[in-house]
Design a protein around this motif. Structure first.
Motif, PDB file in Angstrom:
ATOM      1  N   VAL A   1       0.834  -1.214   0.000  1.00 23.81           N
ATOM      2  CA  VAL A   1       0.000   0.000   0.000  1.00 23.81           C
ATOM      3  C   VAL A   1       0.865   1.260   0.000  1.00 23.81           C
ATOM      4  O   VAL A   1       0.478   2.299  -0.538  1.00 23.81           O
ATOM      5  N   MET A   2       2.055   1.158   0.571  1.00 17.53           N
ATOM      6  CA  MET A   2       2.964   2.318   0.602  1.00 17.53           C
ATOM      7  C   MET A   2       3.267   2.858  -0.792  1.00 17.53           C
ATOM      8  O   MET A   2       3.546   4.052  -0.956  1.00 17.53           O
ATOM      9  N   LYS A   3       3.185   2.003  -1.803  1.00 19.38           N
ATOM     10  CA  LYS A   3       3.481   2.435  -3.183  1.00 19.38           C
ATOM     11  C   LYS A   3       2.481   3.483  -3.663  1.00 19.38           C
ATOM     12  O   LYS A   3       2.770   4.249  -4.580  1.00 19.38           O
ATOM     13  N   GLN A   4       1.298   3.507  -3.040  1.00 20.93           N
ATOM     14  CA  GLN A   4       0.246   4.432  -3.470  1.00 20.93           C
ATOM     15  C   GLN A   4       0.256   5.750  -2.690  1.00 20.93           C
ATOM     16  O   GLN A   4      -0.530   6.648  -2.984  1.00 20.93           O
ATOM     17  N   PHE A   5       1.126   5.846  -1.675  1.00 18.87           N
ATOM     18  CA  PHE A   5       1.108   7.016  -0.791  1.00 18.87           C
ATOM     19  C   PHE A   5       2.533   7.559  -0.620  1.00 18.87           C
ATOM     20  O   PHE A   5       3.511   6.831  -0.777  1.00 18.87           O
ATOM     21  N   PRO A   6       2.651   8.826  -0.236  1.00 17.22           N
ATOM     22  CA  PRO A   6       3.981   9.449  -0.128  1.00 17.22           C
ATOM     23  C   PRO A   6       4.633   9.289   1.241  1.00 17.22           C
ATOM     24  O   PRO A   6       5.386  10.156   1.673  1.00 17.22           O
TER      25      PRO A   6
ATOM     26  N   VAL B   1       8.982   5.214   6.130  1.00 15.51           N
ATOM     27  CA  VAL B   1       8.810   4.178   7.154  1.00 15.51           C
ATOM     28  C   VAL B   1       8.412   4.778   8.501  1.00 15.51           C
ATOM     29  O   VAL B   1       7.609   4.192   9.242  1.00 15.51           O
ATOM     30  N   ASP B   2       8.957   5.945   8.841  1.00 17.79           N
ATOM     31  CA  ASP B   2       8.632   6.576  10.110  1.00 17.79           C
ATOM     32  C   ASP B   2       7.190   7.075  10.132  1.00 17.79           C
ATOM     33  O   ASP B   2       6.487   6.979  11.143  1.00 17.79           O
ATOM     34  N   GLU B   3       6.738   7.601   8.998  1.00 21.07           N
ATOM     35  CA  GLU B   3       5.364   8.116   8.919  1.00 21.07           C
ATOM     36  C   GLU B   3       4.349   6.972   8.922  1.00 21.07           C
ATOM     37  O   GLU B   3       3.268   7.089   9.510  1.00 21.07           O
ATOM     38  N   VAL B   4       4.704   5.870   8.286  1.00 22.61           N
ATOM     39  CA  VAL B   4       3.823   4.694   8.324  1.00 22.61           C
ATOM     40  C   VAL B   4       3.688   4.186   9.752  1.00 22.61           C
ATOM     41  O   VAL B   4       2.593   3.824  10.199  1.00 22.61           O
ATOM     42  N   ASP B   5       4.784   4.187  10.493  1.00 26.00           N
ATOM     43  CA  ASP B   5       4.719   3.742  11.888  1.00 26.00           C
ATOM     44  C   ASP B   5       3.832   4.658  12.733  1.00 26.00           C
ATOM     45  O   ASP B   5       3.203   4.204  13.698  1.00 26.00           O
ATOM     46  N   ALA B   6       3.767   5.938  12.379  1.00 27.77           N
ATOM     47  CA  ALA B   6       2.891   6.863  13.108  1.00 27.77           C
ATOM     48  C   ALA B   6       1.418   6.516  12.883  1.00 27.77           C
ATOM     49  O   ALA B   6       0.571   6.769  13.745  1.00 27.77           O
ATOM     50  N   ILE B   7       1.120   5.911  11.730  1.00 23.15           N
ATOM     51  CA  ILE B   7      -0.265   5.557  11.398  1.00 23.15           C
ATOM     52  C   ILE B   7      -0.629   4.180  11.937  1.00 23.15           C
ATOM     53  O   ILE B   7      -1.725   3.964  12.457  1.00 23.15           O
ATOM     54  N   THR B   8       0.302   3.220  11.828  1.00 23.88           N
ATOM     55  CA  THR B   8      -0.026   1.806  12.076  1.00 23.88           C
ATOM     56  C   THR B   8       0.288   1.336  13.493  1.00 23.88           C
ATOM     57  O   THR B   8       0.342   0.134  13.740  1.00 23.88           O
ATOM     58  N   GLY B   9       0.490   2.280  14.417  1.00 21.83           N
ATOM     59  CA  GLY B   9       0.747   1.921  15.810  1.00 21.83           C
ATOM     60  C   GLY B   9      -0.507   2.055  16.661  1.00 21.83           C
ATOM     61  O   GLY B   9      -1.579   1.537  16.308  1.00 21.83           O
ATOM     62  N   PRO B  10      -0.417   2.744  17.797  1.00 20.92           N
ATOM     63  CA  PRO B  10      -1.550   2.862  18.720  1.00 20.92           C
ATOM     64  C   PRO B  10      -2.821   3.430  18.093  1.00 20.92           C
ATOM     65  O   PRO B  10      -3.925   3.103  18.542  1.00 20.92           O
ATOM     66  N   ALA B  11      -2.680   4.264  17.065  1.00 18.67           N
ATOM     67  CA  ALA B  11      -3.876   4.814  16.411  1.00 18.67           C
ATOM     68  C   ALA B  11      -4.750   3.720  15.814  1.00 18.67           C
ATOM     69  O   ALA B  11      -5.966   3.871  15.699  1.00 18.67           O
ATOM     70  N   MET B  12      -4.122   2.591  15.446  1.00 20.13           N
ATOM     71  CA  MET B  12      -4.865   1.459  14.888  1.00 20.13           C
ATOM     72  C   MET B  12      -5.028   0.325  15.901  1.00 20.13           C
ATOM     73  O   MET B  12      -5.402  -0.791  15.540  1.00 20.13           O
ATOM     74  N   GLY B  13      -4.723   0.619  17.170  1.00 20.22           N
ATOM     75  CA  GLY B  13      -4.841  -0.422  18.178  1.00 20.22           C
ATOM     76  C   GLY B  13      -3.716  -1.433  18.118  1.00 20.22           C
ATOM     77  O   GLY B  13      -3.865  -2.584  18.546  1.00 20.22           O
ATOM     78  N   ARG B  14      -2.578  -1.016  17.598  1.00 23.30           N
ATOM     79  CA  ARG B  14      -1.409  -1.890  17.480  1.00 23.30           C
ATOM     80  C   ARG B  14      -0.314  -1.380  18.424  1.00 23.30           C
ATOM     81  O   ARG B  14      -0.374  -0.260  18.924  1.00 23.30           O
TER      82      ARG B  14
ATOM     83  N   PHE C   1      -4.884   5.597   4.002  1.00 24.69           N
ATOM     84  CA  PHE C   1      -3.815   4.597   4.091  1.00 24.69           C
ATOM     85  C   PHE C   1      -4.205   3.512   5.104  1.00 24.69           C
ATOM     86  O   PHE C   1      -4.104   2.308   4.820  1.00 24.69           O
ATOM     87  N   ALA C   2      -4.656   3.935   6.274  1.00 28.44           N
ATOM     88  CA  ALA C   2      -5.044   2.982   7.314  1.00 28.44           C
ATOM     89  C   ALA C   2      -6.201   2.106   6.836  1.00 28.44           C
ATOM     90  O   ALA C   2      -6.214   0.890   7.073  1.00 28.44           O
ATOM     91  N   TRP C   3      -7.185   2.729   6.175  1.00 27.95           N
ATOM     92  CA  TRP C   3      -8.323   1.965   5.670  1.00 27.95           C
ATOM     93  C   TRP C   3      -7.867   0.897   4.674  1.00 27.95           C
ATOM     94  O   TRP C   3      -8.322  -0.245   4.716  1.00 27.95           O
ATOM     95  N   GLU C   4      -7.002   1.272   3.784  1.00 25.62           N
ATOM     96  CA  GLU C   4      -6.571   0.343   2.729  1.00 25.62           C
ATOM     97  C   GLU C   4      -5.866  -0.883   3.327  1.00 25.62           C
ATOM     98  O   GLU C   4      -6.112  -2.014   2.906  1.00 25.62           O
ATOM     99  N   ILE C   5      -5.015  -0.644   4.295  1.00 30.31           N
ATOM    100  CA  ILE C   5      -4.328  -1.770   4.959  1.00 30.31           C
ATOM    101  C   ILE C   5      -5.339  -2.637   5.699  1.00 30.31           C
ATOM    102  O   ILE C   5      -5.359  -3.863   5.566  1.00 30.31           O
ATOM    103  N   LEU C   6      -6.179  -1.993   6.505  1.00 29.33           N
ATOM    104  CA  LEU C   6      -7.126  -2.724   7.332  1.00 29.33           C
ATOM    105  C   LEU C   6      -8.093  -3.524   6.467  1.00 29.33           C
ATOM    106  O   LEU C   6      -8.394  -4.689   6.760  1.00 29.33           O
TER     107      LEU C   6
END
Length: 800
Positions: free
Chosen positions: A224-229, A232-245, A364-369
């Motif tokens: 999914v990262m290929k579709q967004f700018p 790795v650090d910014e992805v971690d900001a999205i896919t951590g506690p904000a997503m219950g991870r 981004f979060a929706w697409e992964i989930l």
């Protein structure tokens, strides 16, 4: 009739094998740890004159595995002494010794032929009643023992621990096609009650449940990262506690796990699934291959997706640019969706705030989930017997707050499926059947009872759990709440036992908690047989509310501070001499006031993972709620009156408090003196409250006699002089500051009994008064207030 498992052979002393052996030793099992014989001598061995026949050489690999487990961080052992439960050897000389073992677990290299060959050899020696299992993370259970007898295959299964085994809750049990169901049931009970694991039954499919779904989710994130700018650090900001991870999110998790391990799991799934679409789904990006070639594997090699470097300000963590494969400074991602998720209460609200947002992080979060939920439902029947196993596997193995199906319910099953359809997705038949039956969720939540889960149209089942699990939340929902305020509740546990549950913000002690301690004492004396002090949160109690204390000190509200300390002291003292059994059940962080609340109990039933310590010196104070007095009493227990000088026992109490020692486990807390040897330890965290209740009932039903106050012998001014000499020497040598020395001398004054001669007998109240006076004196010091402010601002202690 099967005999209990008391001795275990672990075959393979690599990272996982040695760590599994360590945890088995932690819980008191005798362990035989074996590995291969080296093919050649090391240079050091040759210099010592050793040969390939020397035992030290032949056992070298197993010895090194054990030594690595001793040095592991986080610690593999509850305490260093537990390593004595492990005997090392090798797979040539010592394989016959497995005949004395009740369980043989293999953890050698992930290669089917190597495992198959080893199991053929094991069958010749293993006791006919022994359980035999593999710790493979994904190789076929059936294929592994294809060359073994039918009788052997009946007692063979997969026992897949997650790394690190001491800390990770999940244990996947994978029966083979011929495994005796009684063996599975036996190991499930053993895994839960002895090893403290959350056990999930998985099917014999590539990488089982958690690694199958978790690895798919990680690769989906990379895709999914290929579709967004995002980096790795910014992805971690999205896919951590904000997503219950977990905070480690995606790329920090990969660095912790090791890129080589992740790659191996992905390749194993890819090689063993039959359909092309799924093989494509587990294809790793080319930059992963490059990183493997460069040995950028993560923590184990010092760099991966992140790299720590020294800078002018100390050290800095850099992030890897996936296009250039060069490291750059980390970027902070801010977005309305992330702010909304941060402020939302609870995982469900956080998820909804994020995945239904219109900004890029939300999409981004929706697409992964979306991909993870659809994949999980598509593979459900293949990998597990029910949805509960999948949800538990992901919560216990990957530390997700909610499993996939719980997540789907949280974001709204109907709403999310409608969006997926609009986006052209194919909804798995399993989910379509559920919706067509008129249901709108996977789970039905019944207040006060266990949830029911969807099985098939018109069919639901209650979620099963061990009888030892007690949920305070469910008890309160079912009308068992007795009293409540903002910081604590009284809950009826049944059988005449009352629970005092703490639930203040961040589990810090405030007036509400102290008030409820007094109410609990009144209530138990009037209406109950026993009291259990507990909580069901991340930590038991992290100590006093430092923010409120500092504010009061800055406002010079000395009477209020004195009153708060006095009230905590008296509440604890009242529980100590209540006249009814009191059991404390600490776990996780049990610091400062958390210790002071636990100490008065007749019995402490601690979780194995209890990190206990009187840490007040770190902020320029000493324990002021009775902790100093209680630790002194503990150190003096068992010392015959008048027969020995007490200085060494007082010194031990001094060093434990002055150095703010925190236990690394409940067993370590016993070694430090925070817990008594007679106190209990619960390995399974979910069973702790049950164990504490049973301990309270045993006390109540066995002729309980309340404690009687005793006077305490002190070493007086002469003992204080000896300790102060040591403090002066450390200050003179530059090891401690003048403020450290001031704190130490205040502590010495309390522990030695103040201005009295050696051998004076003093009361507990006398020591409490000394303790409180020292506490008040220190909190008025500007340097103490600086330490408190620094800890609140930075999370780190200040040495001034």
């Amino acid at each position: 009739m099967t005999h209990p498992i008391r001795k275990v052979a672990v075959l393979g002393a690599g990272v996982m094998g040695a760590a599994i052996a360590a945890h088995l030793a932690n819980v008191g099992l005798s362990v035989l740890l074996l590995d291969i014989v080296p093919a050649e001598l090391t240079e050091e061995e040759a210099k010592k004159g050793l040969t390939l026949q020397s035992p030290a050489v032949r056992n070298r690999i197993a010895l090194r595995g054990l030594e690595a487990a001793r040095k592991a961080k986080p610690a593999s052992f509850y305490r260093a002494a537990d390593a004595a439960n492990i005997q090392v050897g090798n797979l040539e000389d010592d394989l016959p010794n497995i005949r004395t073992c009740d369980w043989v677990i293999e953890a050698v290299v992930e290669n089917l032929e190597v495992k198959r060959s080893l199991w053929k050899r094991v069958e010749a020696y293993a006791h006919p009643d022994a359980v035999v299992s593999t710790n493979t993370s994904g190789i076929s259970i059936a294929a592994m023992t294809a060359d073994c007898s039918a009788a052997f295959r009946k007692r063979f299964l997969g026992t897949h621990f997650f790394n690190p085994p001491r800390y990770m809750k999940l244990l996947e049990l994978i029966p083979g096609p011929e495994t005796d169901p009684a063996v599975v049931e036996r190991m499930k009970g053993f895994g839960e009650r002895v090893l403290g694991k959350g056990v999930v039954i998985a099917k014999d499919t590539p990488n089982f449940i958690a690694n199958r779904i978790g690895t798919y989710g990680l690769i989906a994130t990379l895709e999914v990262m290929k579709q967004f700018p995002f980096g790795v650090d910014e992805v971690d900001a999205i896919t951590g506690p904000a997503m219950g991870r977990p905070k480690s999110a995606t790329f920090r998790t990969l660095d912790l796990v090791g890129l080589d391990t992740f790659y191996h799991v992905a390749k194993n799934v890819q090689a063993n699934v039959p359909e092309a679409w799924e093989k494509d789904a587990f294809a790793v990006p080319s930059y992963i291959e490059t990183m493997l070639q460069q040995r950028w594997l993560g923590e184990k090699t010092g760099q991966g997706f992140f790299k720590r470097v020294k800078s002018e300000s100390g050290s800095e963590i850099l992030a890897l640019d996936l296009e250039t494969l060069t490291y750059r400074p980390r970027r902070k991602l801010t977005a309305p969706s992330l702010e909304a998720a941060k402020t939302a209460k609870g995982t469900a609200a956080k998820l909804r705030a994020l995945v239904y947002a219109k900004d890029e992080p939300g999409r981004f979060a929706w697409e992964i989930l979306k991909r993870v939920l659809l994949y999980t439902a598509r593979k459900q029947a293949e990998i597990a017997d029910d949805i509960v196993a999948v949800d538990q596997a992901m919560k216990w193995g990957f530390n997700w707050n909610l499993g996939p199906y719980e997540t789907w319910d949280a974001i709204g099953l109907v709403e999310s499926v409608e969006r997926m359809r609009r986006e052209g997705e194919t909804i798995p038949a399993f989910v379509e059947e559920l919706l067509a039956s008129g249901r709108t969720s996977f789970y039905d939540l019944a207040p006060g009872g266990r949830p029911h889960f969807y099985v098939a149209p018109g069919v639901t089942r209650e979620v099963e759990e061990p009888k030892e699990v007690i949920s305070l939340a469910r008890l309160k929902e079912s009308g068992k709440l007795v009293r409540k305020n903002a910081g604590a509740s009284l809950v009826d546990l049944g059988d005449g036992v009352l629970a005092l549950e703490f639930h203040s913000p961040k589990q810090a002690i405030g007036p509400d908690m102290v008030q409820m301690m007094g109410i609990a004492a009144d209530e138990v004396l009037a209406n109950w047989d026993a009291l259990v002090i507990t909580a069901q949160a991340k930590n038991f109690c992290v100590g006093a509310d430092i923010v409120s204390m500092l504010f009061a000190a800055q406002e010079e509200e000395w009477d209020e501070i004195d009153l708060a300390a006095r009230q905590l002291q008296q509440a604890a003292l009242r529980l100590k001499y209540l006249g009814k059994p009191v059991v404390a059940a600490p776990f996780g962080m049990t610091l400062g006031g958390g210790c002071e609340i636990s100490f008065p109990a007749d019995h402490i039933q601690a979780a194995a993972e209890t990190y206990m310590g009187l840490v007040e010196t770190g902020i320029g104070l000493i324990p002021g709620g009775g902790g100093t007095k209680e630790l002194l009493i503990r150190m003096l227990e068992g010392v015959p009156e008048g027969s020995v000088r007490l200085d060494s026992f007082v010194q031990r109490a001094f060093e434990t408090i002055a150095l703010a020692k925190v236990s690394t486990s409940a067993k370590d807390a016993q070694d430090l003196g925070y817990l008594r040897r007679s106190d209990g330890i619960s390995v399974h965290p979910d069973f702790q409250l049950h164990d504490a209740k049973q301990a309270a009932l045993r006390l109540a039903r066995s002729g309980y006699l309340p404690k009687q106050p005793k006077q305490i012998p002190v070493v007086g001014e002469a003992g204080a002089a000896l300790l102060k000499t040591g403090v002066y020497g450390m200050q003179l040598s530059g090891y401690i500051s003048s403020h450290d020395a001031l704190i130490a001398n205040k502590l010495i004054h309390v522990l030695t009994g103040g201005s009295v001669p050696r051998g004076t007998l003093v009361t507990e109240q006398y020591l409490l008064d000394l303790e409180r006076e020292a506490f008040l004196s220190l909190i008025g010091e500007p340097k103490t207030q600086q330490r408190m402010q620094h800890l609140l601002s930075t999370g780190k202690p200040l040495r001034n």
